[in-house]
Design an enzyme around this catalytic site. Structure first.
Site, PDB file in Angstrom:
ATOM      1  N   CYS A   1       0.823  -1.212   0.000  1.00 39.47           N
ATOM      2  CA  CYS A   1       0.000   0.000   0.000  1.00 39.47           C
ATOM      3  C   CYS A   1       0.857   1.262   0.000  1.00 39.47           C
ATOM      4  O   CYS A   1       0.329   2.367  -0.121  1.00 39.47           O
ATOM      5  CB  CYS A   1      -0.948  -0.014   1.188  1.00 39.47           C
ATOM      6  SG  CYS A   1      -1.582  -1.663   1.535  1.00 39.47           S
TER       7      CYS A   1
ATOM      8  N   HIS B   1      -9.351   3.988  -1.287  1.00 43.07           N
ATOM      9  CA  HIS B   1      -7.987   3.466  -1.159  1.00 43.07           C
ATOM     10  C   HIS B   1      -7.633   2.514  -2.313  1.00 43.07           C
ATOM     11  O   HIS B   1      -7.527   1.310  -2.126  1.00 43.07           O
ATOM     12  CB  HIS B   1      -7.868   2.760   0.205  1.00 43.07           C
ATOM     13  CG  HIS B   1      -6.507   2.227   0.521  1.00 43.07           C
ATOM     14  ND1 HIS B   1      -5.343   2.701  -0.041  1.00 43.07           N
ATOM     15  CD2 HIS B   1      -6.117   1.217   1.366  1.00 43.07           C
ATOM     16  CE1 HIS B   1      -4.313   2.021   0.438  1.00 43.07           C
ATOM     17  NE2 HIS B   1      -4.750   1.118   1.278  1.00 43.07           N
TER      18      HIS B   1
ATOM     19  N   CYS C   1     -13.144   0.899   8.524  1.00 46.13           N
ATOM     20  CA  CYS C   1     -12.271   0.366   7.463  1.00 46.13           C
ATOM     21  C   CYS C   1     -12.334   1.225   6.211  1.00 46.13           C
ATOM     22  O   CYS C   1     -13.406   1.702   5.826  1.00 46.13           O
ATOM     23  CB  CYS C   1     -12.735  -1.038   7.074  1.00 46.13           C
ATOM     24  SG  CYS C   1     -12.931  -2.173   8.457  1.00 46.13           S
ATOM     25  N   SER C   2     -11.191   1.381   5.540  1.00 46.72           N
ATOM     26  CA  SER C   2     -11.194   2.040   4.236  1.00 46.72           C
ATOM     27  C   SER C   2     -11.747   1.057   3.212  1.00 46.72           C
ATOM     28  O   SER C   2     -11.698  -0.153   3.410  1.00 46.72           O
ATOM     29  CB  SER C   2      -9.781   2.476   3.857  1.00 46.72           C
ATOM     30  OG  SER C   2      -8.941   1.357   3.726  1.00 46.72           O
TER      31      SER C   2
ATOM     32  N   LYS D   1     -10.102   6.531   4.273  1.00 44.74           N
ATOM     33  CA  LYS D   1     -11.405   6.146   4.804  1.00 44.74           C
ATOM     34  C   LYS D   1     -12.566   6.663   3.954  1.00 44.74           C
ATOM     35  O   LYS D   1     -13.468   5.896   3.618  1.00 44.74           O
ATOM     36  CB  LYS D   1     -11.494   6.698   6.241  1.00 44.74           C
ATOM     37  CG  LYS D   1     -12.793   6.414   6.953  1.00 44.74           C
ATOM     38  CD  LYS D   1     -12.939   4.944   7.216  1.00 44.74           C
ATOM     39  CE  LYS D   1     -14.399   4.566   7.425  1.00 44.74           C
ATOM     40  NZ  LYS D   1     -15.126   4.441   6.151  1.00 44.74           N
TER      41      LYS D   1
END
Lengths: 385, 385
Positions: free
Chosen positions: B83, B332, B206-207, B328
């Protein structure tokens, strides 16, 4: 930018290495390179790897391998340009040292390709081509290079015998390389009589699927001198791209990425191709060695085949090509290949190639690493002391 | 090394973009960045991408995207650090320009994550963890961050309410960002009442899984001045690694890669964390924003949660965090995230953030991008004119 040298090299055996994992292989090569350089610490590292995601279900391999090598928290980055990933790792490490961002940088490459079945290996390799066009229509790499071979045969009267001579020469070299996957000597008759994979390419025209890793340590020239190590200088680097798909090219017998990358590396080194003594080139298929030598300007177009038959590219020829055995005999663990080319050139320039393989009196060597069917290429020129 | 600036930025809408392919997304962002910079030519490019092999069956994406952007034969390289791939692309582009190897370099990132089913997306993301240990035992990313959250709660009395406040604040920011995937404003009650994914993380902690691309143009400061563009300088860069597996760390509430990368970037910029006005940080889960702010030294350990509840990290707080909406709310698309953070910081430092989102009087911003559960991190510090 500072003058930069390769001060240490290491590689694993290339082959079907069932007892060693992806991380084992990399650590073995990296430790060998660090020992060879006489350094206990590195500042940064690059890992060339084409497809750890598809081959071993692991991404984030820079971090993984820094961890297993015991060098975290240093920066560690994976770079990927298909089969040219190793060459790209060398180039980024060169840049980091030349810029002064870091002093001692490890450039390594690794691929573990034999833990999947053959269909999966072919699929993973095909992701180096245009997946949405070439891939969806079922083109595999032997198929793409077979098309290049057919076009070259039609245009330049290249023959299957000429292609076979590339394989025979590279196996003759590889037979003297203790790290080679397939060190057997072979004959032209054996190549021509071997199973057809994608006409006109027989199985003995193709490089194998391989596990292996390789690594080099790159540092400023002054550090090499301080450590009392031979400074094998990186005097030129070039990287270039082309259309990823063969069908987008005007002439599939020309590798423009190789032409441009070679030109840039030579310009940077202020040299002509005639000033280079020998080369490691990307012979993923026998036809590749011929079109690469023509793109690099070593031979005029259509002349590389006859020159190979004449023995000009043999170890004792005018321009030795692939003294290591090349991808064909040494093996082709994709991400490791470009770095292993540098390992060979450094050994030759140090005069440390294994018995019988040493080319006499060489001062400058060139490594040409290729991604896909020529969608990318990295060329590196090194000079001995 | 030369002074280096970001002279152009661009990004696509982030979201579930069924009508745009991987290559379409990248080209849209790259063209936007080139137009913003006012350049028609680039010398080299880097593509941050975590797992095109698993998500879209395509490797060799540097070459693919250079081809589709119409810029071949320039060098084009994919870099991968899970990431943190986007941040790594920025860092390599910085190095290439600073060293003088190239003048105008594009650093982009892209990920197309929604063309696979949910199980495959979770599997692909899990390859950022240690596949042979964490992966084989079924640990997924929500699970790994849930363990960090539990340990943080136990050690520092952090609460689910504190975590919820991170999400609420980031959605409030994202609601003003036209590129955000989930611009809806949410409340603490909604977060706490949402489906539990991995205790104590609810789905609103969670994203999301996202398609998107982002790009910036990096060049010498003099070129920015010549083009009449605001020169947003890159004054610090740091990259660091940690053990890839959580179980190898002494204290899972500490992110050593973030600590080291921040320290290096600040040292290079000759600044202290107090000199930074705002940050974009890697809030892949709400707990991540808290541990990152503590690792960066913005807050003492255990203090980021209460500070968030107090509004200190809000757009009008003492130290605004994730004015873009963060991972978020903005989304992402893994490889694009690190580059999109730079897009936001440049907009803020130019005073060009969309209506309502502009933070007043900011001079220096920091981007913190993270790989896996902190196995790698890249920190970049930028300064406006």
């Amino acid at each position: 930018m500072r003058d930069v040298a390769v001060i240490g090299v290491g590689m694993t055996q290339f082959g079907e290495l069932w007892e060693q994992s992806y991380r084992d292989l990399f650590v073995e090569a990296a430790v060998a390179a660090m020992r060879d350089a006489g350094v206990e610490k590195i500042d940064s590292m690059y890992v060339g790897c084409m497809s750890s995601g598809l081959f071993v279900g692991q991404e984030h391999v820079g971090s993984l391998l820094a961890d297993y090598l015991g060098v975290a928290p240093i920066p560690a980055l994976r770079v990927e340009s298909a089969c040219a990933s190793g060459g790209a790792a060398i180039r980024q490490a060169y840049m980091e040292v030349a810029s002064g961002m870091a002093d001692v940088v490890l450039a390594g490459g690794v691929e573990k390709m034999t833990d999947v079945d053959g269909g999966m290996a072919t699929y993973a390799l095909a992701t180096a081509a245009d997946a949405e066009y070439e891939g969806f229509h079922g083109a595999t790499f032997p198929g793409l290079y077979a098309m290049i071979a057919h076009a070259h045969m039609q245009k330049f009267k290249t023959t299957s015998e000429m292609l076979a001579h590339v394989a025979v020469k590279n196996h003759a070299n590889g037979s003297l390389n203790p790290y080679a996957q397939f060190p057997a000597k072979i004959t032209v008759e054996q190549v021509l009589g071997s199973t057809m994979v994608a006409d006109p390419l027989h199985i003995l025209d193709c490089s194998p699927v391989t596990d292996g890793a390789s690594a080099v340590i790159i540092a400023p020239v002054e550090l090499a001198q301080k450590l009392g190590k031979p400074a094998i200088r990186i005097i030129g680097t070039g990287m270039a791209t082309d259309t990823i798909a063969l069908h987008s090219r005007k002439d599939i017998t020309r590798l423009n990425a190789v032409e441009v990358a070679t030109k840039k590396a030579l310009e940077m080194a202020k040299l002509k191709i005639e000033d280079i003594n020998f080369a490691e080139v990307h012979d993923c298929f026998t036809i590749a060695e011929l079109v690469v030598l023509e793109a690099m300007g070593v031979y005029k177009r259509g002349h590389a085949g006859p020159a190979t038959v004449e023995g000009e590219t043999a170890r004792d020829g005018k321009f030795p090509v692939n003294p290591s055995g090349g991808l064909k005999s040494k093996g082709h663990p994709v991400g490791a290949t470009g770095v292993a080319q540098i390992v060979e050139i450094v050994k030759q320039l140090r005069g440390e190639a294994e018995e019988g393989r040493q080319i006499k009196g060489v001062k400058r060597g060139l490594a040409q690493n290729m991604g896909g069917s020529g969608g990318s290429s990295v060329v590196t020129i090194l000079e001995g002391e």
